[in-house]
Scaffold this motif. Structure first.
Motif, short mmCIF file in Angstrom:
data_model
loop_
_atom_site.label_atom_id
_atom_site.label_comp_id
_atom_site.label_asym_id
_atom_site.label_seq_id
_atom_site.Cartn_x
_atom_site.Cartn_y
_atom_site.Cartn_z
N VAL A 2 0.85 -1.19 0.00
CA VAL A 2 0.00 0.00 0.00
C VAL A 2 0.88 1.24 0.00
O VAL A 2 2.05 1.18 0.37
CB VAL A 2 -0.94 0.05 1.23
CG1 VAL A 2 -1.90 -1.13 1.23
CG2 VAL A 2 -0.17 0.10 2.52
N ALA A 3 0.31 2.34 -0.40
CA ALA A 3 1.01 3.62 -0.33
C ALA A 3 0.60 4.34 0.95
O ALA A 3 -0.54 4.19 1.41
CB ALA A 3 0.67 4.47 -1.54
N ARG A 4 1.50 5.10 1.52
CA ARG A 4 1.22 5.86 2.73
C ARG A 4 1.60 7.32 2.51
O ARG A 4 2.57 7.61 1.82
CB ARG A 4 2.01 5.31 3.91
CG ARG A 4 1.50 3.96 4.35
CD ARG A 4 2.33 3.41 5.50
NE ARG A 4 1.83 2.14 5.96
CZ ARG A 4 1.96 0.98 5.33
NH1 ARG A 4 2.57 0.94 4.17
NH2 ARG A 4 1.47 -0.13 5.83
N VAL A 5 0.86 8.22 3.13
CA VAL A 5 1.19 9.63 3.05
C VAL A 5 2.44 9.87 3.86
O VAL A 5 2.50 9.54 5.05
CB VAL A 5 0.03 10.51 3.57
CG1 VAL A 5 0.44 11.97 3.57
CG2 VAL A 5 -1.22 10.30 2.74
N THR A 6 3.46 10.43 3.23
CA THR A 6 4.71 10.70 3.93
C THR A 6 5.04 12.19 3.96
O THR A 6 5.78 12.64 4.82
CB THR A 6 5.87 9.91 3.31
OG1 THR A 6 7.02 10.04 4.14
CG2 THR A 6 6.19 10.39 1.90
N GLN A 7 4.47 12.94 3.01
CA GLN A 7 4.78 14.36 2.92
C GLN A 7 3.61 15.11 2.31
O GLN A 7 2.94 14.60 1.42
CB GLN A 7 6.03 14.56 2.06
CG GLN A 7 6.46 16.00 1.88
CD GLN A 7 7.82 16.08 1.27
OE1 GLN A 7 8.82 15.95 1.97
NE2 GLN A 7 7.88 16.27 -0.03
N TYR A 8 3.40 16.30 2.79
CA TYR A 8 2.41 17.21 2.23
C TYR A 8 3.20 18.34 1.59
O TYR A 8 4.03 18.97 2.24
CB TYR A 8 1.50 17.74 3.34
CG TYR A 8 0.40 18.64 2.87
CD1 TYR A 8 0.55 20.02 2.89
CD2 TYR A 8 -0.79 18.12 2.40
CE1 TYR A 8 -0.47 20.86 2.46
CE2 TYR A 8 -1.81 18.96 1.98
CZ TYR A 8 -1.64 20.32 2.00
OH TYR A 8 -2.65 21.14 1.58
#
Length: 122
Positions: A2-8
């Motif tokens: 899965v992909a995860r949010v790491t940066q905005y």
């Protein structure tokens, strides 16, 4: 997998102004880039995505299609006042007044929300 949010990543007109606001708002540390950009890192021991402030040289246009939802570890009302003191302002994006959040905008008019409580599954 899965992909995860790491940066905005946020395109900004005035990097220094936005570094001051977002590092103060989130309690993040700042790493200034040689290219005029900046990366904000969670405080030591904290978890969460990094924030990349990328100079765009242009003002924001229109409503955000993606925004941050913040939650305070204390009183949401006090947090909203603290953020306003840092340069945020109330923003109207069509709320009814029944929401469990308050919409604010940062100094360059990027909308974000302060939630009444941590999100939970229903």
């Amino acid at each position: 997998m899965v992909a995860r949010v790491t940066q905005y990543t946020l395109d900004v007109e005035d990097v220094d102004l936005m570094v001051t606001f977002w590092s103060g708002a989130l309690g993040y540390t700042v790493e200034q880039g040689d290219d005029g950009s900046a990366k904000l890192w969670p405080a030591d021991g904290a978890t969460g995505p990094t924030v990349w402030l990328q100079g765009s040289g242009t003002a924001k246009r229109g409503k955000n299609r993606l925004h941050l939802d913040l939650v305070s570890d204390g009183d949401p009302g006090a947090e909203i006042q603290r953020l306003i003191g840092l340069g945020a302002r109330h923003a109207d994006v069509g709320q009814t007044g029944e929401e469990q959040f308050v919409v604010l905008a940062d100094p360059e008019d990027n909308e974000f929300c302060v939630l009444d409580a941590q999100p939970t599954r229903q």
